[in-house]
Scaffold this motif. Structure first.
Motif, PDB file in Angstrom:
ATOM      1  N   PHE A 156       0.811  -1.212   0.000  1.00  0.00           N
ATOM      2  CA  PHE A 156       0.000   0.000   0.000  1.00  0.00           C
ATOM      3  C   PHE A 156       0.851   1.272   0.000  1.00  0.00           C
ATOM      4  O   PHE A 156       0.338   2.348  -0.294  1.00  0.00           O
ATOM      5  N   GLU A 208       4.826  -6.177   4.018  1.00  0.00           N
ATOM      6  CA  GLU A 208       3.437  -6.476   3.651  1.00  0.00           C
ATOM      7  C   GLU A 208       3.262  -7.916   3.158  1.00  0.00           C
ATOM      8  O   GLU A 208       2.757  -8.157   2.057  1.00  0.00           O
ATOM      9  N   TRP A 267      -2.806   5.233   4.752  1.00  0.00           N
ATOM     10  CA  TRP A 267      -4.175   4.988   4.298  1.00  0.00           C
ATOM     11  C   TRP A 267      -4.799   6.160   3.544  1.00  0.00           C
ATOM     12  O   TRP A 267      -5.391   5.957   2.476  1.00  0.00           O
ATOM     13  N   TYR A 281      -3.048   6.823   0.094  1.00  0.00           N
ATOM     14  CA  TYR A 281      -3.335   5.700  -0.803  1.00  0.00           C
ATOM     15  C   TYR A 281      -4.773   5.792  -1.315  1.00  0.00           C
ATOM     16  O   TYR A 281      -5.036   5.637  -2.512  1.00  0.00           O
ATOM     17  N   PRO A 321     -10.036  -2.059  -2.438  1.00  0.00           N
ATOM     18  CA  PRO A 321      -9.051  -1.494  -1.509  1.00  0.00           C
ATOM     19  C   PRO A 321      -9.461  -0.155  -0.905  1.00  0.00           C
ATOM     20  O   PRO A 321      -8.887   0.275   0.087  1.00  0.00           O
ATOM     21  N   TYR A 330     -10.199   0.113   3.001  1.00  0.00           N
ATOM     22  CA  TYR A 330      -9.190   0.098   4.057  1.00  0.00           C
ATOM     23  C   TYR A 330      -9.178   1.412   4.832  1.00  0.00           C
ATOM     24  O   TYR A 330      -8.932   1.424   6.041  1.00  0.00           O
TER      25      TYR A 330
END
Length: 298
Positions: free
Chosen positions: A54, A173, A256, A259, A274, A277
């Motif tokens: 990410f 990750e 977060w 992204y 995604p 998240y």
């Protein structure tokens, strides 16, 4: 366990370790096998550049004041590796092991920018090992000088590597897929040399409730790709395996929101799974962490 504030910024070479030949194909969960096999997650547009993470976006310039580009996306994925590798003291000329190396692009970055003497990339999926060999063909050529890079097929909980073969063990990750974190931790202690260093980054559940709720919110938890490990349990598992000075650093502020903003700005990505998240992060269910530790001394 100690919890740290988020990061603020950016002799002779040891002999290359041998390892047992002929590691058996690991028995992977069906969803994991498909995602990193025929589906090849490294080709999904959300994971630009062949990395599969990410990203850590906090080191990008003027992040809040401009649209985010695909170049930014790749840089964020590289910076996540740099964040992890920056935790290691005096890496030059020493041996590192990446657990869950994927296509080996992070291994190449580690050799290029941190000057390890040798680096082993370990992955449980044979297709990923094949891709790593292809992606790093220039580094692996017989006439490219002393061999500094090697890729090994094997699972994190049963590494086909000898004892005390690495000065550093890291993982970027990948641990969210591991069913046997205790086995991985024991293996990390086994393959590390005395007082060797350990670093891991990935996303984990923040609170016990998240273990139940995350599979309802995010398909990768529901379909068996990811495991909703609770971060406090992860840290306790590492401590119980013998790792010392386990420190947990939340880094979600650098992951977060940027992204998600990158995803929102790209029509082909904005409605994909995604995006959820950020919701999990904002509601306190999930965060991204950097975990560091050390192997026992002599």
């Amino acid at each position: 366990m100690t919890q740290q504030p988020p990061p603020a910024g950016g002799p002779d070479r040891p002999g290359h370790p041998d390892h047992p030949d002929g590691a058996a194909r690991p028995d992977l969960p069906e969803r994991v096998a498909a995602t990193y096999g025929e589906e090849d997650l490294s080709t999904v547009p959300a994971f630009a550049g062949g990395f599969i993470n990410f990203g850590y976006w906090a080191w990008l310039p003027e992040l809040a004041d401009r649209p985010l580009t695909e170049e930014d996306r790749v840089r964020s994925e590289q910076d996540l590796y740099r964040l992890v590798l920056d935790t290691f003291d005096r890496p030059r000329g020493r041996t590192a092991l990446e657990v869950g190396c994927g296509r080996g692009l992070g291994c190449a970055l580690a050799l290029r920018e941190f000057d390890f003497g040798s680096l082993i990339g370990l992955d449980a999926h044979p297709d990923q090992i094949a891709r790593a060999l292809e992606a790093n063909a220039e580094l692996l050529r017989e006439d490219a000088g002393p061999r500094r890079l090697e890729f090994v097929l094997g699972p994190a909980q049963r590494m086909p590597l000898p004892d005390a073969c690495a000065d550093f063990v890291y993982s970027v990750e990948a641990a969210q897929h591991f069913r046997d974190l205790a086995g991985f931790a024991r293996e990390a202690v086994r393959v590390l040399r005395p007082a060797g260093q350990f670093a891991l980054t990935t996303f984990f559940a923040r609170v016990p409730e998240a273990v139940r709720v995350l599979p309802e919110l995010l398909p990768p938890y529901a379909d068996g790709l990811d495991v909703p490990h609770l971060v406090d349990d992860v840290a306790a598992t590492f401590d119980a395996a013998g790792l010392r000075d386990v420190a947990v650093t939340p880094i979600g502020d650098g992951v977060w929101e940027p992204y998600d903003r990158y995803m929102e700005q790209r029509p082909e990505l904005r409605d994909k799974w995604p995006r959820q998240y950020l919701t999990a992060y904002q509601t306190g269910l999930l965060d991204y962490y950097l975990i560091t530790a050390a192997a026992p001394g002599e």
